[in-house]
Design a protein around this motif. Structure first.
Motif, PDB file in Angstrom:
ATOM      1  N   LEU A 435      28.711 -12.932 -82.362  1.00  0.00           N
ATOM      2  CA  LEU A 435      27.918 -11.600 -82.822  1.00  0.00           C
ATOM      3  C   LEU A 435      28.007 -11.623 -84.332  1.00  0.00           C
ATOM      4  N   THR A 436      29.018 -11.670 -85.147  1.00  0.00           N
ATOM      5  CA  THR A 436      29.288 -11.422 -86.264  1.00  0.00           C
ATOM      6  C   THR A 436      28.287 -12.414 -86.754  1.00  0.00           C
ATOM      7  N   LEU A 437      28.295 -13.479 -86.546  1.00  0.00           N
ATOM      8  CA  LEU A 437      27.520 -14.797 -87.272  1.00  0.00           C
ATOM      9  C   LEU A 437      26.029 -14.637 -87.258  1.00  0.00           C
ATOM     10  N   ALA A 438      25.692 -14.250 -85.914  1.00  0.00           N
ATOM     11  CA  ALA A 438      24.339 -13.790 -85.877  1.00  0.00           C
ATOM     12  C   ALA A 438      23.514 -12.575 -86.819  1.00  0.00           C
ATOM     13  N   SER A 439      24.555 -11.684 -86.534  1.00  0.00           N
ATOM     14  CA  SER A 439      24.394 -10.554 -87.361  1.00  0.00           C
ATOM     15  C   SER A 439      23.801 -10.703 -88.731  1.00  0.00           C
ATOM     16  N   PHE A 440      24.906 -11.590 -89.386  1.00  0.00           N
ATOM     17  CA  PHE A 440      24.769 -11.677 -90.786  1.00  0.00           C
ATOM     18  C   PHE A 440      23.611 -12.640 -90.948  1.00  0.00           C
ATOM     19  N   VAL A 441      23.041 -13.724 -90.152  1.00  0.00           N
ATOM     20  CA  VAL A 441      22.038 -14.408 -90.241  1.00  0.00           C
ATOM     21  C   VAL A 441      20.874 -13.488 -90.309  1.00  0.00           C
ATOM     22  N   LYS A 442      20.626 -12.383 -89.593  1.00  0.00           N
ATOM     23  CA  LYS A 442      19.526 -11.428 -89.675  1.00  0.00           C
ATOM     24  C   LYS A 442      19.557 -10.671 -90.727  1.00  0.00           C
ATOM     25  N   VAL A 443      20.878 -10.238 -91.190  1.00  0.00           N
ATOM     26  CA  VAL A 443      20.881  -9.361 -92.469  1.00  0.00           C
ATOM     27  C   VAL A 443      20.485 -10.169 -93.481  1.00  0.00           C
ATOM     28  N   SER A 444      20.993 -11.405 -93.625  1.00  0.00           N
ATOM     29  CA  SER A 444      20.562 -12.081 -94.834  1.00  0.00           C
ATOM     30  C   SER A 444      18.950 -12.291 -94.813  1.00  0.00           C
ATOM     31  N   GLN A 445      18.369 -12.250 -93.636  1.00  0.00           N
ATOM     32  CA  GLN A 445      16.908 -12.351 -93.943  1.00  0.00           C
ATOM     33  C   GLN A 445      16.270 -11.119 -94.058  1.00  0.00           C
ATOM     34  N   SER A 446      16.887  -9.978 -93.625  1.00  0.00           N
ATOM     35  CA  SER A 446      16.211  -8.727 -93.846  1.00  0.00           C
ATOM     36  C   SER A 446      16.195  -8.342 -95.331  1.00  0.00           C
ATOM     37  N   VAL A 447      17.501  -8.685 -96.101  1.00  0.00           N
ATOM     38  CA  VAL A 447      17.679  -8.182 -97.231  1.00  0.00           C
ATOM     39  C   VAL A 447      17.169  -9.217 -98.321  1.00  0.00           C
ATOM     40  N   PHE A 448      17.784 -10.299 -98.392  1.00  0.00           N
ATOM     41  CA  PHE A 448      17.599 -11.349 -99.221  1.00  0.00           C
ATOM     42  C   PHE A 448      16.234 -12.322 -99.236  1.00  0.00           C
ATOM     43  N   PHE A 449      15.955 -12.616 -98.217  1.00  0.00           N
ATOM     44  CA  PHE A 449      14.850 -13.458 -97.697  1.00  0.00           C
ATOM     45  C   PHE A 449      13.557 -12.806 -97.211  1.00  0.00           C
ATOM     46  N   GLY A 450      12.634 -13.377 -96.827  1.00  0.00           N
ATOM     47  CA  GLY A 450      11.517 -13.094 -96.326  1.00  0.00           C
ATOM     48  C   GLY A 450      10.518 -12.513 -97.172  1.00  0.00           C
ATOM     49  N   GLN A 451       9.663 -11.435 -97.084  1.00  0.00           N
ATOM     50  CA  GLN A 451       8.683 -10.794 -97.833  1.00  0.00           C
ATOM     51  C   GLN A 451       9.340  -9.725 -99.026  1.00  0.00           C
ATOM     52  N   LEU A 452       8.972  -9.839-100.049  1.00  0.00           N
ATOM     53  CA  LEU A 452       9.612  -9.006-101.200  1.00  0.00           C
ATOM     54  C   LEU A 452       8.472  -7.651-101.100  1.00  0.00           C
ATOM     55  N   PRO A 453       8.909  -6.506-100.878  1.00  0.00           N
ATOM     56  CA  PRO A 453       7.931  -5.434-100.900  1.00  0.00           C
ATOM     57  C   PRO A 453       7.507  -5.167-102.379  1.00  0.00           C
ATOM     58  N   LYS A 454       6.270  -4.447-102.309  1.00  0.00           N
ATOM     59  CA  LYS A 454       5.637  -4.365-103.571  1.00  0.00           C
ATOM     60  C   LYS A 454       6.503  -3.565-104.481  1.00  0.00           C
ATOM     61  N   GLU A 455       7.130  -2.295-104.058  1.00  0.00           N
ATOM     62  CA  GLU A 455       7.688  -1.305-104.883  1.00  0.00           C
ATOM     63  C   GLU A 455       9.059  -1.937-105.280  1.00  0.00           C
ATOM     64  N   LEU A 456       9.338  -3.393-104.939  1.00  0.00           N
ATOM     65  CA  LEU A 456      10.668  -3.947-105.479  1.00  0.00           C
ATOM     66  C   LEU A 456      10.430  -5.061-106.311  1.00  0.00           C
ATOM     67  N   GLU A 457       9.064  -5.266-106.858  1.00  0.00           N
ATOM     68  CA  GLU A 457       8.707  -6.298-107.649  1.00  0.00           C
ATOM     69  C   GLU A 457       9.251  -6.180-109.007  1.00  0.00           C
ATOM     70  N   ASN A 458       9.830  -5.166-109.390  1.00  0.00           N
ATOM     71  CA  ASN A 458      10.633  -5.060-110.929  1.00  0.00           C
ATOM     72  C   ASN A 458      12.014  -4.962-110.710  1.00  0.00           C
ATOM     73  N   THR A 459      12.520  -5.378-109.543  1.00  0.00           N
ATOM     74  CA  THR A 459      13.858  -5.488-109.688  1.00  0.00           C
ATOM     75  C   THR A 459      14.517  -6.633-110.292  1.00  0.00           C
ATOM     76  N   LYS A 460      15.852  -6.299-110.994  1.00  0.00           N
ATOM     77  CA  LYS A 460      16.255  -7.379-111.570  1.00  0.00           C
ATOM     78  C   LYS A 460      17.694  -7.598-111.128  1.00  0.00           C
ATOM     79  N   GLU A 461      18.289  -8.664-111.709  1.00  0.00           N
ATOM     80  CA  GLU A 461      19.788  -8.725-111.414  1.00  0.00           C
ATOM     81  C   GLU A 461      20.694  -7.724-111.925  1.00  0.00           C
TER      82      GLU A 461
END
Length: 639
Positions: A435-461
């Motif tokens: 369940l931990t592994l499955a959870s972090f697969v989904k968290v990685s998708q939710s936070v770092f991958f997938g579609q970038l919201p428009k309001e975060l287009e100016n985000t930087k490192e």
């Protein structure tokens, strides 16, 4: 008797934090001076304790240090003392490393906050409190350090008092944390009333042969008191609230340091003070609570919408692994549990720092408002993935080695004892890992991958200083995964041997032959052997593959519900989802919802959990009272 220079290092490590806090109050108005003082205060303990590894871990020396050189008189300890064996040093090193990295991270992370001088003062007070607890050889001094770390943690939880829920979280922590501290104080007083000493080593010699009702009550009080500091079930909601409100650098200390103080207290009182771990019922209690913490908290993590709260529940789930392994009362179990405690400090610290980096640049930890950040924060993404792989038990990272060791320890305990219940514990640990592994697969998708919201287009490192701090944890996650033999040889196995060598601990503080002269049945050091972990064997990889496939299956099954069935006006109906005769179930799923399908099938369980986790401090205080009542009754029955 003269004291060698190196014997002063433990007390100097503690005082470094407190002195740094004092100097920052006095001279920390200037930003540069403040940073220099904080850096020196956190660097010195790391250097000093690291220099003791050869003497304590390799040579097996125990450092007994009496304040003012007030050694025992007439067979009784009369002063405050420190006693540093391999177990104390192990936890002290964890504290030193976590505090050092969190401080480096804070230099940039806290730069734009108000009252930064007060932040570093409280930061060092918390660090000094935990370090003082794990190195103390005096039961009352341990309580004093518990008070210091508790109130510093409460203040730091409320530090960003304008953040939503910060003051509420601090208030909950204050109430329930104070209840835990009160339990520790009352338990300490009850033991002192019977033995007229507060020295831990002397108490360890006097108590085991004189167990009575008052002593059993004291054990229950101390056990519950330290359990509140470890945040194990039923005290886990405090961790979620505290982590959600506190700055990320403080989340590292709460997760990686403060919880370890509770675990250290539980191990010390159970194995040393009361020497009760040879009893099956006490083993069952620790293993049962640890297993509950593992499973309940990982399922609670699946239901979270906030990045930091999700990590908080995963943190307590991992603490459950450590408590379970400690409850086995085997050399393999202790070594595996301590290995995972170390790994938890590293990978959970990395994950919280990554979450702090996301908050620092986006202003939110709401999973539904995040996504696609790998395009804007590539370094943070890579570092987070290392932490995610580590906590999920993926090689070559450290979580794989320690989890595999715990699986093996619980399985061997089942074989040796003939108790099938320990085999069930192995299965629970495996399911939790899935369940931990499955959870972090989904968290990685939710936070770092997938579609970038428009309001975060100016985000930087994030700035280099923050990435450097995360990089230290990431490198350690890899090193401690690739070279497990070094870790076990120089850290966990010496600490495990110290756990079973109570007589040596007593005699080192009270004088040679004291344990034999006072105790009816002096503790003898058993022949401690460690079974080869075999974490790189083909069988280990086969199990890993099965776990990975199961995790991917869960994600896939949950993902089939990850669709929007809301129909917009003017959209062709021919594109509607076709249901082949089965009942159509509406499921509006965003990035914040971890596993809609899983939760849908377990809706009764999650509804029950939702009702229990009301968020009302009165309910959580009631949980503490009920836990104490059950523990007292249990102790009176089993002893």
């Amino acid at each position: 008797m003269s004291v060698a220079m190196y014997q002063h290092l433990p007390v100097m490590s503690i005082m470094s934090f407190f002195l740094g806090a004092f100097l920052i109050v006095m001279f920390g108005g200037n930003k540069t001076v403040r940073k220099i003082l904080a850096f020196l205060a956190v660097s010195a303990p790391l250097v000093m304790l690291s220099s003791l590894i050869k003497r304590v871990m390799v040579n097996g020396e125990i450092i007994a240090y009496w304040m003012g050189n007030r050694t025992p008189v007439g067979g009784y300890a009369i002063g405050i003392s420190l006693e540093v064996d391999a177990l104390s040093l192990f936890f002290g090193l964890l504290v030193a490393v976590a505090v050092f990295v969190a401080c480096i991270y804070s230099f940039k992370y806290m730069e734009h906050d108000d009252n930064v001088r007060e932040y570093y003062t409280l930061f060092l007070m918390l660090s000094g409190g935990v370090m003082g607890l794990v190195l103390s050889g005096d039961l009352f001094n341990m309580f004093i350090m518990v008070e210091i770390l508790t109130f510093a943690a409460v203040a730091l939880t409320a530090f960003r008092n304008k953040a939503n829920g910060a003051l509420e979280a601090a208030f909950k922590y204050l109430i329930v944390g104070s209840m835990g501290s009160t339990c520790i104080l009352v338990g300490t007083v009850m033991l002192y009333a019977q033995t007229h000493t507060l020295n831990f080593a002397q108490l360890s010699a006097l108590i085991p042969g004189n167990m009575n009702t008052a002593t059993k009550l004291a054990y229950a009080l101390l056990l519950v008191g330290y359990a509140t500091k470890a945040f194990v079930v039923p005290f886990h909601p405090l961790a979620a609230d505290a982590h959600g409100a506190a700055p990320a650098s403080i989340s590292v200390l709460i997760s990686g340091v403060l919880t370890k103080s509770g675990l250290y207290g539980i191990i010390r009182i159970s194995y040393f003070l009361f020497q009760s771990m040879g009893l099956g019922p006490i083993q069952f209690l620790l293993v049962f609570v640890g297993s509950l913490s593992m499973f309940i908290c990982v399922t609670m993590a699946l239901a979270q919408h906030d990045f930091k709260r999700l990590l908080a529940f995963h943190s307590i789930s991992q603490i459950g692994y450590v408590l379970t392994a400690a409850g086995l009362c085997t050399a393999m179990g202790i070594s595996a549990g301590l290995y995972h405690a170390m790994n938890h400090t590293l990978f959970k610290g990395l994950l919280f720092l990554a979450a702090g980096a996301v908050l620092h640049e986006t202003g939110t930890t709401d999973l539904n408002r995040l996504g696609g950040l790998s395009k804007k924060m590539p370094h943070t993404t890579v570092l987070f993935l290392i932490g995610a792989a580590s906590i999920s038990g993926i090689p070559p990272f450290n979580g794989f080695v320690s989890k595999w060791s715990i699986y093996q320890a619980t399985y061997l305990k089942a074989v040796e004892s003939g108790n099938i219940g320990f085999l069930l514990v192995t299965i629970i640990a495996l399911i939790t890992s899935v369940l931990t592994l499955a959870s972090f697969v989904k968290v990685s998708q939710s936070v770092f991958f997938g579609q970038l919201p428009k309001e975060l287009e100016n985000t930087k490192e994030v700035p280099f200083g923050m990435r450097f701090a995360m990089g230290i944890f990431a490198v350690l996650c890899v090193i401690t995964g690739l070279f497990p033999k070094l870790v076990t040889t120089y850290l966990t196995e010496p600490a495990a041997r110290a756990v079973f060598n109570v007589g040596n601990y007593i005699n080192s503080m009270m004088g040679a032959g004291y344990a034999e002269s006072v105790m009816a049945v002096p503790p003898t050091a058993p022949a401690v052997t460690f079974v080869e972990v075999g974490c790189w064997s083909p069988l280990a990889w086969l199990c890993l593959m099965l776990i990975t496939l199961l995790a991917i299956t869960i994600v896939a099954v949950a993902g089939k519900y990850d669709r929007v069935s809301e129909q917009l006006e003017g959209v062709e109906t021919k594109y509607d989802t076709f249901f082949g005769g089965e009942k159509s179930v509406y499921s509006q799923v965003g990035g914040e919802d971890m596993f809609w399908g899983f939760k849908h099938n377990w809706k009764r369980y999650f509804s029950f959990m939702h009702e229990l986790h009301s968020g009302v401090v009165n309910d959580y205080a009631l949980w503490a009272v009920v836990a104490l009542a059950i523990t007292i009754v249990y102790m009176l029955i089993v002893f």
